[in-house]
Design an enzyme around this catalytic site. Structure first.
Site: not given
Length: 263
Positions: A86, A243
């Site tokens: 991320s 994610h």
């Protein structure tokens, strides 16, 4: 101006730098690094304004990339492989784009080199508004944070940033906990963190993007930008993962990393 990042070194072998995401710390990819440290010397770093690293009013990807290079210089690392998730993936991309001679290859976990629309407003607002007066346990903090952040797993992740204030630093016996994160600066510089890495030229080295199949952070419309900036890149997709793919599918994620890193 660079800051001296908090770090943990484990394992033996060539250096692999590991970078966490927004609101995280160097422990976040611990499951993965423990599986890799029999082959690599892991340098897990806390980003500025995160974990136990220093706070700074400056926060953007060029500054955070310079922090990584400063760590490499301090540990006599001429060239390294980098794994980032991320926000950490954007830092990894920025290091490769700005200092290509210092990077062997990078693994980018579920993020693209693009600007994203703001999508952490509720979390930032909830953490800022959380009243820690009278909180004596993480369970109490969790109950209060639930007013602002509905998903229990997200709250548990965020509350890892809560630390007990040492007795000698307590100014109020009703406030026993505080955030380690530099929340005011993260909120003020959020646009910088949502932005794309900057580049004057592409990074020609090997790059592996790993996408969670159920995540929207790497999209079809991003692929042209990815190819432009990282022409030697490839994409792997982990089914059944979002994610947090490294936590949801650690075996699959580790295997992809291992196969790529030994090239």
């Amino acid at each position: 101006m660079t800051v001296e990042l908090n770090y943990r070194i484990s394992g033996e072998g060539d250096p692999l730098i590991v970078l966490h995401g927004l609101f995280g710390s160097l422990d976040n990819l611990g499951v993965i690094t423990r599986r890799l440290e029999n082959q690599w010397q892991i340098h897990a770093l806390d980003a500025r304004n995160h974990g136990s690293s220093p706070h700074s009013d400056d926060m953007d990807y060029p500054a955070m990339a310079a922090d990584v290079i400063a760590h490499m210089d301090a540990h006599s690392i001429d060239k390294a492989r980098i794994l980032g998730h991320s926000m950490g993936g954007k830092v990894a991309m920025q290091v490769a784009l700005t200092y290509p001679e210092r990077v062997h290859s990078i693994i980018v976990a579920d993020i693209s080199p693009v600007t994203y629309k703001p999508h952490h407003d509720a979390i930032l607002d909830g953490m800022q508004r959380l009243n820690l007066q009278g909180v004596t346990s993480r369970a109490e903090a969790d109950a209060r944070l639930a007013e602002f952040v509905e998903v229990a797993g997200v709250r548990q992740f965020l509350l890892k940033n809560l630390e007990r204030i040492p007795a000698e630093q307590q100014r109020d016996d009703q406030e026993l906990f505080r955030w380690r994160l530099n929340l005011p600066v993260i909120e003020a510089r959020y646009d910088n963190l949502a932005a794309a890495p900057t580049a004057e030229a592409p990074f020609e080295g090997p790059v592996l993007f790993i996408k969670g199949a159920d995540s929207a952070y790497i999209q079809e419309k991003h692929k042209a930008t990815i190819r432009e900036l990282f022409p030697a890149s490839e994409l792997a997709v982990i089914d059944g993962a979002g994610h947090w793919l490294h936590a949801e599918k650690p075996s699959e994620f580790t295997q992809l990393c291992q196969e790529f890193l030994v090239r």
